[in-house]
Motif scaffolding. Structure first.
Motif, PDB file in Angstrom:
ATOM      1  N   MET A   1       0.899  -0.961   0.323  1.00 14.70           N
ATOM      2  CA  MET A   1       0.009   0.344   0.118  1.00 14.70           C
ATOM      3  C   MET A   1       0.753   1.148   0.022  1.00 14.70           C
ATOM      4  O   MET A   1       1.963   1.489   1.258  1.00 14.70           O
ATOM      5  CB  MET A   1      -0.458   0.162   1.324  1.00 14.70           C
ATOM      6  N   LYS A   2       0.676   2.332  -0.841  1.00 16.77           N
ATOM      7  CA  LYS A   2       1.173   3.049  -0.670  1.00 16.77           C
ATOM      8  C   LYS A   2       1.010   3.991   1.031  1.00 16.77           C
ATOM      9  O   LYS A   2      -0.210   4.494   1.167  1.00 16.77           O
ATOM     10  CB  LYS A   2       0.520   4.533  -2.271  1.00 16.77           C
ATOM     11  N   GLN A   3       2.222   4.765   1.041  1.00 17.07           N
ATOM     12  CA  GLN A   3       2.247   6.094   2.171  1.00 17.07           C
ATOM     13  C   GLN A   3       1.629   7.177   2.370  1.00 17.07           C
ATOM     14  O   GLN A   3       2.355   7.376   0.781  1.00 17.07           O
ATOM     15  CB  GLN A   3       4.034   4.966   2.877  1.00 17.07           C
ATOM     16  N   PRO A   4       1.276   7.405   2.651  1.00 19.42           N
ATOM     17  CA  PRO A   4       0.649   8.684   2.586  1.00 19.42           C
ATOM     18  C   PRO A   4       1.404   9.951   2.130  1.00 19.42           C
ATOM     19  O   PRO A   4       2.272   9.401   3.567  1.00 19.42           O
ATOM     20  CB  PRO A   4      -0.954   8.932   3.425  1.00 19.42           C
ATOM     21  N   ASN A   5       1.527  10.591   2.301  1.00 21.62           N
ATOM     22  CA  ASN A   5       2.012  12.356   2.602  1.00 21.62           C
ATOM     23  C   ASN A   5       1.686  12.459   3.597  1.00 21.62           C
ATOM     24  O   ASN A   5       0.357  12.554   4.372  1.00 21.62           O
ATOM     25  CB  ASN A   5       1.899  13.085   1.604  1.00 21.62           C
ATOM     26  N   ILE A   6       2.316  13.579   4.372  1.00 20.77           N
ATOM     27  CA  ILE A   6       1.988  13.834   6.244  1.00 20.77           C
ATOM     28  C   ILE A   6       2.082  14.856   6.231  1.00 20.77           C
ATOM     29  O   ILE A   6       3.474  15.288   6.108  1.00 20.77           O
ATOM     30  CB  ILE A   6       2.538  12.433   7.174  1.00 20.77           C
ATOM     31  N   ILE A   7       0.986  15.475   6.442  1.00 19.01           N
ATOM     32  CA  ILE A   7       1.108  17.081   6.914  1.00 19.01           C
ATOM     33  C   ILE A   7       1.018  17.607   8.679  1.00 19.01           C
ATOM     34  O   ILE A   7      -0.030  17.397   8.427  1.00 19.01           O
ATOM     35  CB  ILE A   7       0.243  18.205   6.134  1.00 19.01           C
ATOM     36  N   LEU A   8       1.826  17.760   9.285  1.00 19.06           N
ATOM     37  CA  LEU A   8       1.541  18.959  10.864  1.00 19.06           C
ATOM     38  C   LEU A   8       1.863  19.837  10.789  1.00 19.06           C
ATOM     39  O   LEU A   8       3.073  20.724  10.191  1.00 19.06           O
ATOM     40  CB  LEU A   8       3.096  17.938  11.569  1.00 19.06           C
ATOM     41  N   ILE A   9       0.417  20.255  10.935  1.00 17.43           N
ATOM     42  CA  ILE A   9       0.248  22.304  11.356  1.00 17.43           C
ATOM     43  C   ILE A   9       1.063  22.318  12.827  1.00 17.43           C
ATOM     44  O   ILE A   9      -0.373  21.970  13.216  1.00 17.43           O
ATOM     45  CB  ILE A   9      -0.868  22.607  10.125  1.00 17.43           C
ATOM     46  N   MET A  10       1.642  22.731  13.160  1.00 19.26           N
ATOM     47  CA  MET A  10       2.128  23.408  13.907  1.00 19.26           C
ATOM     48  C   MET A  10       1.371  25.092  14.516  1.00 19.26           C
ATOM     49  O   MET A  10       2.040  25.525  13.265  1.00 19.26           O
ATOM     50  CB  MET A  10       3.029  22.509  14.605  1.00 19.26           C
ATOM     51  N   THR A  11       1.174  24.951  15.587  1.00 17.60           N
ATOM     52  CA  THR A  11       0.892  26.563  15.940  1.00 17.60           C
ATOM     53  C   THR A  11       1.434  26.950  16.831  1.00 17.60           C
ATOM     54  O   THR A  11       1.939  25.815  18.065  1.00 17.60           O
ATOM     55  CB  THR A  11      -0.069  27.168  16.141  1.00 17.60           C
ATOM     56  N   ASP A  12       1.858  27.741  18.007  1.00 18.91           N
ATOM     57  CA  ASP A  12       2.603  28.141  19.002  1.00 18.91           C
ATOM     58  C   ASP A  12       0.999  28.899  19.876  1.00 18.91           C
ATOM     59  O   ASP A  12       1.007  30.279  19.681  1.00 18.91           O
ATOM     60  CB  ASP A  12       3.492  28.969  18.744  1.00 18.91           C
ATOM     61  N   GLN A  13       0.945  28.647  21.116  1.00 17.53           N
ATOM     62  CA  GLN A  13       0.069  29.282  21.652  1.00 17.53           C
ATOM     63  C   GLN A  13      -1.596  29.408  21.314  1.00 17.53           C
ATOM     64  O   GLN A  13      -1.795  30.653  22.052  1.00 17.53           O
ATOM     65  CB  GLN A  13       1.087  30.770  22.116  1.00 17.53           C
ATOM     66  N   LEU A  14      -1.977  28.442  20.558  1.00 14.31           N
ATOM     67  CA  LEU A  14      -3.233  28.873  20.226  1.00 14.31           C
ATOM     68  C   LEU A  14      -4.522  27.609  21.383  1.00 14.31           C
ATOM     69  O   LEU A  14      -4.116  26.835  21.486  1.00 14.31           O
ATOM     70  CB  LEU A  14      -3.390  28.080  18.696  1.00 14.31           C
ATOM     71  N   ARG A  15      -4.962  28.611  22.123  1.00 16.40           N
ATOM     72  CA  ARG A  15      -5.858  27.835  22.702  1.00 16.40           C
ATOM     73  C   ARG A  15      -6.370  27.047  22.005  1.00 16.40           C
ATOM     74  O   ARG A  15      -6.769  26.938  20.779  1.00 16.40           O
ATOM     75  CB  ARG A  15      -6.576  28.678  23.317  1.00 16.40           C
ATOM     76  N   GLY A  16      -7.447  26.431  22.900  1.00 19.39           N
ATOM     77  CA  GLY A  16      -8.117  24.906  22.309  1.00 19.39           C
ATOM     78  C   GLY A  16      -9.166  25.391  21.683  1.00 19.39           C
ATOM     79  O   GLY A  16     -10.535  24.969  20.880  1.00 19.39           O
ATOM     80  N   ASP A  17      -9.810  26.973  22.374  1.00 23.85           N
ATOM     81  CA  ASP A  17     -11.613  27.544  22.338  1.00 23.85           C
ATOM     82  C   ASP A  17     -11.334  28.420  21.160  1.00 23.85           C
ATOM     83  O   ASP A  17     -12.779  29.002  21.193  1.00 23.85           O
ATOM     84  CB  ASP A  17     -12.412  27.709  23.277  1.00 23.85           C
ATOM     85  N   CYS A  18     -10.322  28.869  20.510  1.00 29.71           N
ATOM     86  CA  CYS A  18     -10.447  29.995  20.106  1.00 29.71           C
ATOM     87  C   CYS A  18      -9.748  29.293  18.204  1.00 29.71           C
ATOM     88  O   CYS A  18      -9.787  30.487  17.268  1.00 29.71           O
ATOM     89  CB  CYS A  18      -8.618  30.640  20.398  1.00 29.71           C
ATOM     90  N   LEU A  19     -11.053  28.897  18.110  1.00 33.72           N
ATOM     91  CA  LEU A  19     -11.493  28.312  16.709  1.00 33.72           C
ATOM     92  C   LEU A  19     -12.725  28.573  16.593  1.00 33.72           C
ATOM     93  O   LEU A  19     -13.574  28.086  17.026  1.00 33.72           O
ATOM     94  CB  LEU A  19     -10.933  27.228  15.773  1.00 33.72           C
ATOM     95  N   GLY A  20     -12.963  28.946  15.214  1.00 35.27           N
ATOM     96  CA  GLY A  20     -14.636  28.745  14.359  1.00 35.27           C
ATOM     97  C   GLY A  20     -15.538  27.496  15.229  1.00 35.27           C
ATOM     98  O   GLY A  20     -16.554  27.713  15.600  1.00 35.27           O
ATOM     99  N   TYR A  21     -14.145  26.344  14.446  1.00 26.43           N
ATOM    100  CA  TYR A  21     -15.044  24.558  14.496  1.00 26.43           C
ATOM    101  C   TYR A  21     -15.368  24.860  16.118  1.00 26.43           C
ATOM    102  O   TYR A  21     -15.396  23.679  17.096  1.00 26.43           O
ATOM    103  CB  TYR A  21     -14.255  24.019  14.300  1.00 26.43           C
ATOM    104  N   ALA A  22     -14.536  24.842  17.079  1.00 27.25           N
ATOM    105  CA  ALA A  22     -14.839  24.643  18.600  1.00 27.25           C
ATOM    106  C   ALA A  22     -15.547  25.791  18.902  1.00 27.25           C
ATOM    107  O   ALA A  22     -15.502  25.469  20.292  1.00 27.25           O
ATOM    108  CB  ALA A  22     -13.616  24.877  19.713  1.00 27.25           C
TER     109      ALA A  22
END
Length: 486
Positions: A1-22
């Motif tokens: 099976m082909k290995q998928p590409n992996i993208i890790l989007i990392m941020t700094d000091q972002l609260r878990g509740d400060c997002l529209g979807y949250a």
């Protein structure tokens, strides 16, 4: 099976509740909201040692804090780990690239990445005093090197008069294209341009914002400056003692005593988040346009949160939700992770140590025995599942040093310098407004959670537990000796 590409989007000091979807009532994050609709959101994700260095040690090694040896914030301690996330993915056949923040020592320690385009933000320890030439941020940091070439030798991110840990806020003074948030996306897009198309890749796009300085471009400030904003959360248990003593610019452990400055901090923080969201949108659109999105997995998270004047506090390192609760989501293109339940929410308690084993499992790589974290792939297929009943968090922080046990529904806190205890029912009181430590109906539960902490600490060298009780006032190092020797 082909290995998928992996993208890790990392941020700094972002609260878990400060997002529209949250569900935040004010912050706009349209691209991340869209990504969340295509993935599994983990709404009980935590950073177990919530400041930059310790959190990233958990991320890169998969270890819990007493094993990776970082119990707080201390610069200039070498990172010598036998097994790292990028190193193991490299062994598994991936080309590995980091763009942005690493915050390791020495600065050009690649931790197994094939290449790093580095920007660590403003690091005092790498700028002044007896810093060796190769360890000077003016030399080692690619963004600062680039900015100097573009704008001249004196250009710096603090030219606005805002410190890297300040609650002050004002718009970016240069063209938007020179902002470090744009730079991380630009360099990530350049990596996609020059990658080997016959090889799977691991890209860690590691953004500095919304970590201060709160300096988004003017457009993003304008989105929030005239809006009514939700007030910071202040409960019934706080006092204004530290706020009145330290609520000025040169000590940002508290928020500002001036409420207008607190509002300006919120405007600046939210502006940085929406700017970040738009730049993440650029990256996602490039994945789609280059026809790699469908064969890729994206994991989005942050190293820790930001108190943002909740409970009169600012920054991180505290045991409260603003500081230690982080965003965490996994999304995938149509050709990978076929069992992933898109547009779902998982309430399991997860932590940054879980990133490494999860990504290694996605890659089909072996998970080293040194890893303490858990693979979260089963939870993407069954979001009702769990990987742990509770999590131990901590931070060495002088008089504010703390340990905590958090579950899907509640949290017990022990302040190790003083012995003070707190208990919050997070299901009824998600913003920790009411400390129920003296509630007679909660004593059995408090005893149970306290027992977990006693067990966690009983074999550690600090002597904070003898196996039957917690012992306050013990010396609490920031870094354990084995952190340089594992």
């Amino acid at each position: 099976m082909k290995q998928p590409n992996i993208i890790l989007i990392m941020t700094d000091q972002l609260r878990g509740d400060c997002l529209g979807y949250a569900g935040h009532p004010d912050v706009k994050t349209p691209y991340l909201d869209t990504l969340a609709s295509k993935g599994v959101c983990f709404d009980r994700a935590y950073s177990a040692c919530p400041s930059c260095i310790a959190a990233r040690a958990a991320l890169h090694t998969g270890m819990e804090q007493s094993h990776h040896g970082r119990l707080g914030y201390e610069d200039n301690v070498p990172w010598n780990y036998a097994n790292t996330m990028a190193g193991e993915l490299s062994k598994a056949g991936y080309y590995t690239q980091c763009v942005g923040k690493m915050h390791v020592h020495p600065l050009r320690n690649y931790l197994g990445f094939h290449n790093v385009d580095l920007h660590d933000g403003y690091l005092h320890a790498a700028r002044y005093g007896s810093v060796p030439y190769r360890e000077s941020q003016f030399v080692a940091d690619d963004y600062f090197y680039w900015l100097k070439q573009e704008l001249g030798v004196t250009a710096d991110v603090t030219d606005t008069g805002i410190d890297c840990n300040s609650y002050l806020a004002r718009p970016w003074m240069h063209e938007e294209k020179y902002h470090p948030t744009n730079w991380v996306t630009d360099r990530s897009l350049d990596f996609l341009r020059r990658r080997d198309p016959n090889r799977p890749f691991f890209l860690m796009a590691s953004y500095l914002r919304p970590h201060p300085p709160f300096d988004a471009p003017q457009y993003y400030f304008d989105l929030y400056k005239d809006k009514p904003l939700r007030e910071p959360f202040v409960g019934s248990w706080e006092t204004e003692e530290y706020l009145r003593k330290d609520g000025r610019i040169f000590d940002s452990k508290t928020g500002p005593i001036d409420k207008e400055l607190a509002r300006q901090a919120m405007i600046g923080y939210y502006a940085c988040i929406t700017h970040l969201d738009h730049q993440i949108g650029r990256l996602i659109m490039a994945l789609i346009e280059q026809e790699v999105y469908d064969d890729s997995v994206i994991l989005f998270t942050s190293d820790h949160g930001e108190e943002l004047c909740d409970h009169h506090m600012f920054r991180k390192s505290r045991p409260y939700e603003g500081s230690c609760h982080i965003p965490f989501l996994i999304a995938a293109g149509k050709n990978v992770l076929p069992d992933l339940k898109s547009s779902s929410t998982c309430h399991a308690v997860v932590e940054l140590r879980d990133v490494m084993p999860t990504l290694l499992s996605i890659a089909g790589a072996q998970i080293p025995d040194s890893v303490d974290g858990s693979c979260l792939l089963p939870l993407t297929a069954d979001p009702s599942a769990s990987v742990r009943p509770w999590l131990h968090g901590e931070h060495s922080y002088g008089e504010f040093s703390n340990h905590w046990i958090v579950t899907e529904t509640d949290k017990y806190i022990w302040h190790s310098a003083t012995g003070q205890e707190q208990y919050f029912d997070l299901k009824e009181d998600p913003h920790e407004l009411c400390d129920r430590i003296d509630d007679p109906d909660r004593q059995n539960r408090i005893h149970e959670l306290r027992g977990h902490l006693i067990d966690c600490l009983k074999d550690r060298t600090e002597g904070m537990s003898d196996g039957s009780r917690l012992i306050p006032g013990r010396p609490y190092p920031v870094t354990l000796p084995h952190a340089t020797a594992r």
